[in-house]
Write a protein that holds these residues in place. Structure first.
Motif, PDB file in Angstrom:
ATOM      1  N   ARG A 102      36.235  34.876  36.225  1.00 30.45           N
ATOM      2  CA  ARG A 102      36.614  33.543  36.703  1.00 30.45           C
ATOM      3  C   ARG A 102      37.730  32.957  35.837  1.00 30.45           C
ATOM      4  N   GLU A 103      37.641  33.189  34.551  1.00 29.14           N
ATOM      5  CA  GLU A 103      38.675  32.735  33.623  1.00 29.14           C
ATOM      6  C   GLU A 103      40.040  33.305  34.019  1.00 29.14           C
ATOM      7  N   SER A 135      38.757  28.152  30.698  1.00 27.38           N
ATOM      8  CA  SER A 135      38.752  27.563  32.038  1.00 27.38           C
ATOM      9  C   SER A 135      37.497  26.721  32.242  1.00 27.38           C
ATOM     10  N   GLU A 136      36.379  27.133  31.627  1.00 27.31           N
ATOM     11  CA  GLU A 136      35.169  26.309  31.731  1.00 27.31           C
ATOM     12  C   GLU A 136      35.389  24.963  31.044  1.00 27.31           C
ATOM     13  N   ARG A 163      31.317  38.193  34.515  1.00 23.34           N
ATOM     14  CA  ARG A 163      31.570  37.292  35.628  1.00 23.34           C
ATOM     15  C   ARG A 163      32.390  36.083  35.157  1.00 23.34           C
ATOM     16  N   ARG A 164      32.010  35.565  33.983  1.00 26.33           N
ATOM     17  CA  ARG A 164      32.719  34.372  33.494  1.00 26.33           C
ATOM     18  C   ARG A 164      34.157  34.697  33.134  1.00 26.33           C
ATOM     19  N   TYR A 165      34.375  35.868  32.568  1.00 25.98           N
ATOM     20  CA  TYR A 165      35.747  36.215  32.212  1.00 25.98           C
ATOM     21  C   TYR A 165      36.585  36.472  33.459  1.00 25.98           C
ATOM     22  N   ARG A 175      40.933  34.459  36.942  1.00 24.93           N
ATOM     23  CA  ARG A 175      41.378  33.894  38.219  1.00 24.93           C
ATOM     24  C   ARG A 175      42.038  32.536  38.009  1.00 24.93           C
ATOM     25  N   PHE A 176      41.389  31.691  37.221  1.00 23.20           N
ATOM     26  CA  PHE A 176      41.892  30.348  36.973  1.00 23.20           C
ATOM     27  C   PHE A 176      43.272  30.411  36.330  1.00 23.20           C
ATOM     28  N   ARG A 208      37.718  22.905  33.351  1.00 21.86           N
ATOM     29  CA  ARG A 208      37.142  22.407  34.599  1.00 21.86           C
ATOM     30  C   ARG A 208      35.967  21.469  34.371  1.00 21.86           C
TER      31      ARG A 208
END
Lengths: 462, 426, 309
Positions: free
Chosen positions: B18-19, A356-357, B14-16, B21-22, A360
């Motif tokens: 967000r991953e 996703s990073e 935290r990053r995962y 969620r996306f 985006r």
């Protein structure tokens, strides 16, 4: 002889000339390529003679058919007694309209007005004469063309090159139809719009806030100059388009991203055809769905929430139009996202970015021009969409931005103004062309900008 | 583990999150889109399936000379003027002998659709030996009866708020008890033209109109589109302003709102050139202009996909450029071109807005027999019916949509099949 | 550890593993029959371990029996055994399609992004299993940076390109720290002087060589332990190539560098060890000097003498 039998006859003549031309080429070459070597294969001589037979005749036939009605109308109109023209140019138009109706319905005998009766008879005479003359001229050209072509057949004739020149010319003509179409659109819309702007000033049309063309049934009627302020239509169009884009852009974009970056082949094999089906459903079906299912549903839901939702709300039309645009947006975005080179993704993954990073922060910024282009094309579709709004949005030209109320759009008004039995020359029908011109210019700008952006974007990564 | 690694590890959860969620958002978009499709199709189908069946009432019609006014051996002309309406009425009165007042009799006759006498006439004309006999057969009931039997009328409403009065409901109950009333597959839906009476309305006229319109569109747009594509892809000089202009125009026309093409058709084809209004001819002309960009763009893509080595091989053998195209490039590109054409035709088949402008919206009672007869097309028929106030037209509309979607799916399947069967990777 | 042979090796022995194992290569070399290449390739399959010196003590990377499949039928590399030492530059050479890039992309699990790609065998980074379930590919790729064949700066400013990694991983607490990391990385990549006045201009506007150094700066900005380079100079002109090669030599002080290269001269110039791949097999590994002056295997010799490749 009518057009279709004339065409059949021409076809037979064409086949005959092919056969005779081919035969002569073999004859002049003294049997099978004897002393005189033919320049081209015998078939090409046949084609060339057929072209000579058909091409001039077909061109004349086409022109004749296109000009037939305008010329006859012109002639009859000029032959009308001067007092008819003296009343007003509009009056002459009305009389001619009636004459045409008499001719079309074959009811000349019942007409009582001697002027119109005479005109209608003259019209019929001219039509009959034109038909006979057309048959004679076309057949003469076909036979003459054949004789000329047939005479020319000799071993030195560069038949293949000439046939190929004709083919190339026909192809260029076909390609130019695109230009002719655009020209036709511009001229037809512009011409009628100019006539409209004689009656209604441009600024009143563009900046007026009151739209009620319904009073203007006939131009010569007392008080028949309705108000043509198009601002409520523009606002309604923009409102519905905005709702549609609000639905379609995030959903379409995210669906495209998910399908191209995340989805398993299995999901892709289901979702892609599903989106294609959604794209293939005719807009009239969406309109029916909006009017009969979504709009009542929203009204009931609103009622439960204590809101007053109109039964033809902008929200219903916009929502369904949004659904219609999802596959459009997603397929355009899909192309754009796939055009981002794999090396960008590799670079980002190689840095330890999550998917996703990467999407985006690398893919979407890289694809942004293309996405903007897709957005503009979707906006252009939304503005020009007709059936959904005709069926689900209202006719009341209210100036509001409340999505729960009924609004009307440019396309709805064009359809309403042109699907009655009005005279072609009234400001009311001409207003439709002025709206059409506005619509065309607006979508033209959106399309050209969007296509330009997308093209530049593609070139960047090619 | 060094400091950098520790920092990175600390942020991973935290990053995962967000991953995830996306990802969920993306999946959500697809699910929502599919849900819309499902709801749309489900609504149409659930409403439309009942549109294919219609309520019929079984009548025993006495075809004697006293009622009809004609006896066995009557000529066709005599039959056309015979009292079939009276025969139908008589058979109803026989079923309900207790009905006597004039107004009640009128209400009783209203059970039947108005075309029952014509149906009967048709039956007798096909088989004149029926004259003098008693014919038992199923005849269309009025749409109010049909709507009631399909469950769209609330019997508990006060009588004054209903279209069907208690008296009629009583008759229906009796007919039901005798097994004389039932829903059957409605073949007339496919053999009738449009009608003001929902139970008699059919799509034959619209289907024929669509057929002729598509025929004109195909015959014009396919050759013109392919010729234009060949010119642009194989012959057109590069960096030529004229060619650039053509390309810009094609790309733009593909995105011009369809209604604008309708305006063009009205102003140019009808007003200027005098092409007859409301006909498949003018409809086909307008749709040709709309379909051309699709066909040209698809054909160009197909031609471009043929590798240059094949052209070079042919040219190297001494073929001319025209021969190369027609003998080698075009046949190889044909599957792609046909796929594009089918998709373009499917779009044209579903198109409505421009046809409203050129008068293909008229109420047409006779089946069009050629490209110059007044006609309407299937999507316009859908539009016309959806506008009708009668409840019974809603299911007709959905049924017509099902037929339309059926054709579109068929065409798209054909296109997919073509692509699959002839797809070639170079 | 599954391989008994590892324990037999002590230190950087220059001896072949055992004379019997390398015998086929030596035999072929003696006969120098170039016509028999196919037989030699067939024999690669019998070769239990690469000839030369594939194994080390206390390596950075320890890889055993690594095979990569692109789908059920297509195998890209076969049973590769190789150790990569700390702070060394190891070059992987071989003809096109020999599997050297595929092997490189196993080291930071870049092959994960190719669907249908499957990796078997044992790959340890500092004794940690790279392909273990518990291993986090994100963390792994932060520890193992990568530079690609074609310079691929993101369509962002030079600054944002270098700051991309530190921002992702939260390595800087404030702007000043980030500035420092960016300047430091650009300096290490030898690019800072050239671009310090245009840090806010797009990275795609730089020349090819500068773009590649920008990509190197981007990779070292997250202070990785290993840098993988996949033919980093093949898209560059000779002068830019020279600059990058010098840079690689300086970077060796702080990083372990694995470089795949098409150019034997480049391998000879910059690497300490060289591994020769052929058709998916690792044929020979040794000191760069030895490989180029005294190759043991016939295939290696044929390649470096330019008989094929």
């Amino acid at each position: 002889m009518n057009t279709s039998s004339l065409l059949t006859l021409l076809l037979i003549l064409g086949l005959l000339s092919y056969y005779l031309g081919r035969k002569k080429s073999l004859a002049v070459s003294n049997g099978n390529r004897g002393q005189h070597r033919l320049h081209s294969l015998p078939d090409y001589y046949g084609y060339l003679v057929a072209v000579w037979c058909l091409l001039p005749a077909l061109v004349v036939l086409l022109c004749w058919n296109m000009l037939n009605t305008p010329l006859i109308t012109h002639a009859v109109s000029n032959s009308l007694p001067p007092e008819v023209h003296a009343v007003s140019p509009v009056n002459a138009g009305l009389v001619m309209g009636n004459v045409k109706r008499l001719v079309a319905t074959r009811s000349i005998a019942t007409e009582t007005d001697p002027v119109q009766k005479a005109a209608a008879e003259k019209y019929l005479d001219l039509q009959a004469f034109s038909r006979i003359a057309r048959t004679l001229v076309v057949l003469a050209l076909a036979i003459g063309g054949f004789l000329y072509g047939w005479k020319r057949v000799n071993p030195q004739l560069r038949a293949r090159n000439q046939v190929e020149q004709v083919i190339r010319g026909v192809m260029i003509l076909c390609a130019s139809i695109a230009i002719l179409t655009t020209l036709g659109i511009i001229l037809s819309v512009l011409f009628e719009s100019l006539r409209f702007f004689h009656a209604v000033p441009v600024h009143e049309f563009l900046f007026g806030t009151h739209w009620s063309p319904q009073t203007a049934i006939r131009a010569d009627q007392v008080g028949g100059s309705g108000s043509f302020g198009a601002i409520p239509l523009f606002v309604g169009t923009l409102l519905i388009s905005a709702i549609a884009l609000l639905v379609a852009v995030p959903l379409g974009l995210m669906a495209a991203i998910y399908l191209s970056e995340y989805a398993t082949p299995r999901l892709r094999s289901i979702a892609k055809p599903a989106l294609e089906i959604l794209a293939g459903i005719p807009t009239v079906v969406y309109g029916f769905f909006a009017a009969l299912t979504v709009a009542p549903l929203l009204r009931d839901l609103g009622g439960m929430a204590g809101l007053n939702v109109a039964s033809e709300s902008a929200l219903a039309a916009g929502l369904v139009m949004g659904i219609m645009l999802i596959p459009f947006m997603s397929s355009l975005s899909d192309d754009v996202i796939n055009a981002v080179p794999q090396s960008m993704r590799d670079g980002s993954y190689g840095m330890g970015a999550t998917q996703s990073e990467t999407i985006r922060q690398v893919i979407i910024p890289a694809a942004l021009p293309g996405i903007v282009g897709a957005f503009l094309l979707a906006a252009s579709r939304a503005i020009g969409e007709t059936m959904i709004v005709v069926m689900a949005a209202g006719l009341s030209a209210r100036l509001t931005v409340n999505p729960l109320e009924a609004v009307t759009t440019v396309t709805v008004q064009i359809v309403t103004l042109l699907t009655g039995d009005q005279e072609f020359d009234s400001p009311k029908t001409l207003a439709a062309f002025a709206l059409g011109l506005t619509l065309f210019i607006l979508t033209l700008i959106l399309n050209i900008v969007a296509l330009h952006i997308v093209r530049r974007y593609r070139e960047q990564y090619e | 583990m060094n400091k950098t690694t520790a920092t990175i590890r600390a942020g991973l959860a935290r990053r995962y999150a967000r991953e995830r969620r996306f990802r969920r958002f993306g999946l959500g978009a697809i699910i929502v889109s599919m849900l819309f499709l499902f709801i749309l199709l489900f609504t149409i189908f659930s409403q439309g399936v009942s549109g294919f069946s219609q309520t019929f009432i079984k009548l025993d019609v006495v075809l004697d000379e006293a009622t009809l006014g004609v006896g066995p051996g009557a000529t066709g002309e005599q039959l056309r003027n015979a009292g079939f309406a009276k025969a139908i009425s008589q058979s109803l009165y026989t079923l309900f002998p207790d009905v006597s007042s004039r107004s009640d009799k009128r209400n009783l006759r209203a059970l039947m659709s108005s075309n029952a006498p014509y149906r009967l006439m048709g039956i007798v004309m096909d088989d004149p030996s029926l004259l003098g006999q008693t014919y038992s057969g199923w005849f269309l009931a009025d749409d109010d009866i049909d709507t009631y039997l399909k469950g769209h009328v609330d019997r508990s409403l006060p009588e004054t708020d209903r279209r069907l009065k208690d008296q009629t409901l009583g008759w229906i109950d009796r007919l039901e008890a005798e097994g004389r009333i039932e829903k059957r597959f409605n073949t007339e839906f496919f053999t009738n033209n449009d009608s003001r009476e929902p139970e008699q309305a059919g799509i034959l006229g619209a289907l024929m109109g669509s057929f002729f319109t598509m025929l004109v569109t195909l015959l014009l747009s396919f050759p013109i589109g392919v010729a234009a594509a060949i010119y642009l892809e194989e012959f057109a000089p590069k960096d030529n302003w004229f060619v650039d202009l053509i390309e810009v125009n094609i790309n733009n026309l593909a995105a011009v709102p369809s209604i604008v093409f309708g305006l063009l058709g009205l102003a140019v084809f009808i007003q200027l050139f005098g092409v007859p209004r409301s006909t498949p001819l003018v409809g086909g002309l307008v749709l040709t202009l709309m379909t051309l960009p699709t066909i040209i763009i698809a054909s160009r893509a197909a031609l471009k996909a043929v590798p240059p080595s094949i052209r070079e091989a042919a040219l190297g053998m001494g073929a001319s450029r025209v021969q190369t195209v027609f003998h080698h490039t075009l046949p190889l590109a044909m599957p792609g071109i046909l796929t594009g054409t089918i998709i373009g035709m499917a779009q044209a088949l579903g198109e409505t807005a421009p046809l409203l402008m050129i008068g293909m919206i008229a109420f047409i009672l006779s089946t069009p027999e050629g490209i110059t007869d007044p006609a309407t097309v299937l999507p316009v028929q859908v539009f016309l019916w959806s506008d009708s106030p009668e409840r019974a037209f809603t299911e007709k509309t959905s049924a017509a949509i099902i037929v339309l979607l059926g054709f579109l799916i068929l065409m798209n399947l054909l296109a997919v099949l073509f692509r699959k069967k002839f797809e070639r990777r170079w | 550890m599954s391989f008994a042979t590892t324990s037999l090796d002590t230190g950087m022995t220059k001896q072949p593993h055992s004379s019997t194992e390398t015998a086929p290569g030596n035999m072929r070399r003696a006969t120098t029959a170039p016509l028999d290449i196919e037989t030699v390739v067939e024999e690669l399959k019998e070769l239990p371990q690469p000839v030369g010196m594939p194994l080390l003590d206390d390596p950075k990377y320890h890889t055993r029996d690594v095979s990569v499949f692109y789908n059920e039928t297509k195998q890209a590399i076969f049973n590769v055994d190789l150790d990569i030492g700390r702070n060394e530059v190891i070059a992987m050479i071989g003809p096109s399609g020999c599997g050297k890039s595929t092997y490189l992309r196993c080291l930071n699990r870049m092959n994960d992004t190719i669907s249908g790609c499957r990796v078997t065998g044992e790959l340890l980074l500092d004794g940690e299993d790279v392909y273990a379930r518990s291993q986090d590919p994100v963390l792994l790729r932060a520890r193992v940076g990568m530079v690609f064949q074609k310079p691929n700066p993101f369509p962002k400013s030079i600054y944002d390109n270098v700051a991309y990694g530190p921002r992702l991983h939260g390595l800087a607490n404030n702007r000043a720290e980030l500035d420092e990391i960016v300047e430091d990385s650009l300096t290490k990549a030898g690019l800072f002087k050239e671009v310090k006045d245009r840090l806010n201009l797009p990275g795609t506007g730089l020349s090819g060589g500068q773009q590649q150094r920008l990509c190197i700066a981007r990779a070292i900005a997250v202070s990785p332990e290993v840098i993988l380079m996949d033919e980093p100079t093949s898209a560059l002109d000779p002068i830019a190539t020279g600059i990058i090669e010098e840079l690689i030599d300086t970077l060796r002080q702080s990083f372990t560098i694995c470089i795949v290269t098409h150019s034997m001269q480049q391998a000879a110039r910059i690497s300490q060890r060289t591994a020769y791949f052929h058709m998916g097999y690792l044929v020979e590994v040794n000191d760069t000097n030895t490989v180029f002056t005294n190759p043991e295997h016939l295939l290696t010799e044929n390649y470096i003498t330019g008989r094929f490749g």
